[in-house]
Design a protein around this motif. Sequence first.
Motif, short mmCIF file in Angstrom:
data_model
loop_
_atom_site.label_atom_id
_atom_site.label_comp_id
_atom_site.label_asym_id
_atom_site.label_seq_id
_atom_site.Cartn_x
_atom_site.Cartn_y
_atom_site.Cartn_z
N THR A 104 -13.87 -2.23 -7.17
CA THR A 104 -13.06 -2.54 -6.15
C THR A 104 -13.78 -3.59 -5.07
O THR A 104 -13.39 -4.76 -4.78
CB THR A 104 -12.44 -1.57 -5.05
N GLU A 108 -13.44 -7.67 -4.44
CA GLU A 108 -13.09 -7.98 -3.10
C GLU A 108 -13.78 -9.17 -2.87
O GLU A 108 -13.57 -9.97 -2.03
CB GLU A 108 -13.20 -6.95 -2.02
N ALA A 129 -5.66 -2.31 -5.23
CA ALA A 129 -6.53 -1.49 -5.94
C ALA A 129 -6.13 -0.16 -5.84
O ALA A 129 -5.60 0.36 -4.70
CB ALA A 129 -7.88 -1.52 -5.25
N ARG A 132 -10.65 4.35 -6.89
CA ARG A 132 -11.79 3.53 -6.71
C ARG A 132 -12.60 3.64 -7.98
O ARG A 132 -13.64 4.41 -8.15
CB ARG A 132 -12.50 3.90 -5.45
N VAL A 167 -7.11 -3.61 -9.64
CA VAL A 167 -8.23 -2.83 -9.90
C VAL A 167 -7.53 -1.26 -10.15
O VAL A 167 -6.88 -1.17 -9.30
CB VAL A 167 -9.30 -2.53 -8.91
#
Length: 260
Positions: A104, A108, A129, A132, A167
């Motif tokens: 993630t 980003e 997302a 994680r 993600v």
Amino acid sequence: MAASASPEEKPGQGELEALRSQVVALQRVSSLGVLAGSISHELNNALTPILNYAKLGLRNPDPEFHKRAFEKILEGATRASAITTGVLGLARPRTDRREAADLTRLSEEIVLLTAKDLSKTRVKLEFHAVGRPYARVAPAQIQQVLLNLVINARQAMPQGGKITIRVAHDPTGRLAEVSVSDTGQGIAPDDLARIFEPFFTTKIGPDATGMGGTGLGLSVCREIVEAHRGRLRAESRLGQGTTFTLRLPACANPAEKDAA
Ligand code: ADP
């Protein structure tokens, strides 16, 4: 003199490896080159409030104002630092060593690097997302793949459109997935079968930003992903858009492992 190489002149395995890594490095520099103008602009945007609030703070004795000015300066400096860290990490990767990386966060950073360039060409960028996911990767290499996919998506939408980056884990939880979808021109089925071939390109002339194609981007991307024991797949509908999905073996978040 004859141009054909005798068998002795064929490059050895070591030379091939060196050439391959040069192609990967050149492809990375070329992707960053596409974004150079927008990145400088973005950096300037982050520096402007730093300069202004520093000047105002020197003139204004009010402690309350000083506090606000410092907060603004910190905000701008944090943003500028994130931008330069992202560029430096990509331009001169410190190492190709694999580490448990937060996909993630890696994605980003690519959103941050490309946002300005995309908004200039009327492309909206959405980022989602779920959870994680972590994977053992060389972070700069995976970011190189994502950057390439985003630039290709933007080039497929000369009139503007939308890019969505997602993600998540796959349903089994064993794979980490990052997908880059666009609402662009799509890829004809015959071309779809060939897009990962080195030097296959349909970009015959310079696009709006002056960039044509080398046809090396996706072959380098696939090579990087497969070296990570992952897969890179493309699905496309002509006239509707394209989705590239990158799947990598997921690993545990090292912070959670340590806490367990
Ligand atoms: P290049 O971008 O230099 O042409 P790539 O290997 O990155 O080389 O891409 C090969 C070809 O795949 C492109 O020329 C284009 O035809 C097609 N392609 C890649 N990504 C997309 C996309 N998101 N939408 C439409 N076509 C795409």
